[in-house]
Design an enzyme around this catalytic site. Structure first.
Site: not given
Ligand code: HSE
Length: 413
Positions: A12, A15, A121, A126, A181, A192, A196, A293
């Site tokens: 919680f 996101v 997704e 995001g 993060e 990160d 992805k 966000g």
């Molecule tokens: N920390 C990541 C970013 C959050 O800044 O893109 C979304 O994946």
């Protein structure tokens, strides 16, 4: 008739609470959060404490819960939760990019064996609906490249740096806004982005490349002199994740890149992400949206949950190439290497140096290097050196890289 989606929500935070609010605002009466499990019983949250449970089995063993939404920080714990949920025949929606990048093929097999959906997704860029587009829209169009800005925090910091805001201040704002993060090293050192990228490569080109095999250099070493160089040339610096298919080889890496004004990503600022997909028939297309966000990310989670209503599953049709296509570092790339210390610069040999500047305060050199040579250095830890990829001088808005043979020809010309 709409199928009922009974959710067990793990986490919680930014996101998870965003999803809770988004669901309250949406009209999806057939989607409901039944239970929420969190780690810390003492943490103050925006809704009353009686909404929370602390034992993961509360959700996993609840037969009425048909969908687990996993939005926690800890990738190892997320892996255990997701594995168990799939084994127990529950659909899973996750946003945990590290966990997915590291265990993707195993989790796909588990979901298939248990005839449930595993959707994620929100794990990439995001609010941008890129995974479902790669799965569905580009199903029959051969992709040649996928690249762009997939980390909101670093794009926010780089945008603010251009406005003269310090790295520290920009990072503080990114943390307050919930973009970064828990350990922001993952953002600023490009980890990160490479998680992805690993997921994007699977959906774009069909192979799973574990993120450990993908080179990542982040933005921490970029110095004011590098930004000054960029400004003088009319470039902006963006942290790019990029993958390209050349014949039967895939290349992919994460690194800062100079982008020119006519690059699609030049105007993409702050927490916005942007992904360019290049395909044989549709040519170049740009997807842009908020990459971090609470609500933007929750919107992608909600979209996955809504897709479960019609039993949506990724089909991984491109995965037939697994085993026939290689991930390679055997290509050339044109780089800018900057440093306040000439001796540091001299430790990296370029094959063909085409521009350089040396002074007591700052030096840089530009030229071609074999990518596997670059990979020998841990640039994130080598603070003296800034490594930035150059845009192609001939074809604008592209990195120029070639197979070894082609490059050799190019140099001889
Ligand atoms: N920390 C990541 C970013 C959050 O800044 O893109 C979304 O994946």
């Amino acid at each position: 008739m709409n199928k009922e989606i009974n959710i067990g929500l793990f986490g919680f935070g930014v996101v998870g609470s965003g999803l809770y609010n988004v669901l309250n605002l949406s009209e999806a009466s057939h989607i409901k959060i039944s239970k929420i499990v969190v780690k810390n019983p003492k943490k103050k949250r925006s809704i009353p404490s009686e909404n929370f449970f602390f034992d993961k089995q509360t959700i996993l063993l609840d037969l009425k819960i048909n969908t687990v939404v996993e939005l926690i920080n800890d990738p190892e714990e997320a892996y255990q939760i997701v594995k168990t949920a799939l084994k127990y025949g529950k659909h899973v929606v996750s946003a945990n990019k590290k966990m997915i990048a590291e265990h993707l093929n195993e989790l796909i097999a588990l979901a298939n064996n248990n005839n449930v959906s595993f959707l994620y997704e929100a794990a990439v860029a995001g609010s941008i609906p890129i995974i479902r587009n790669l799965e569905e829209y580009y199903n029959n169009d051969t992709l040649s490249s996928i690249l762009g800005i997939v980390n909101g925090t670093t794009n926010f910091i780089l945008t603010q740096a251009n406005e003269g805001i310090s790295y520290k201040k920009a990072m503080q704002i990114a943390q307050e806004k919930g973009f970064a993060e828990t350990d922001p090293t993952s953002d600023v050192d490009g980890f990160d982005s490479k998680y992805k990228l690993s997921i994007l490569i699977k959906h774009a080109f069909g192979i799973h490349v574990n993120s450990n095999s993908i080179f990542n250099n982040g933005i921490r070493n970029i110095k004011p002199r590098d930004i000054q160089y960029a400004n003088e040339k009319g470039y902006r610096i963006k942290l790019f994740a990029r993958a390209e298919k050349i014949d039967n080889q895939i290349i992919g890496f994460v690194a800062p890149q100079f982008v020119k004004q006519d690059n699609f990503c030049y105007q993409v600022n702050n927490e916005f992400n942007a992904i360019t997909v290049e395909a044989a028939f549709s040519d170049k297309q740009l997807f842009i949206g908020k990459g971090a966000g609470s609500f933007p990310t929750a919107s992608a989670v909600l979209s996955d949950i809504s897709a479960l209503v019609y039993d949506y599953k990724y089909e991984y049709r491109k995965s037939a190439v697994e085993g026939k296509v290689n991930f390679t570092s055997n290509f050339y790339v044109r780089v800018y290497l900057g440093s306040e210390n000439r001796i540091d610069l001299s430790r990296i040999d370029l094959i063909q140096e085409d521009e350089s500047f040396f002074s007591d305060e700052y030096s840089f050199k530009i030229g071609w290097i074999v990518f596997s040579e670059l990979e020998k250095f841990d640039f994130n830890e080598w603070k003296e050196i800034s490594l930035i990829i150059l845009p192609n001088e001939v074809e604008l808005a592209e990195i120029q890289y070639f197979t070894l043979q082609n490059t050799t020809e190019l140099i001889l010309e």
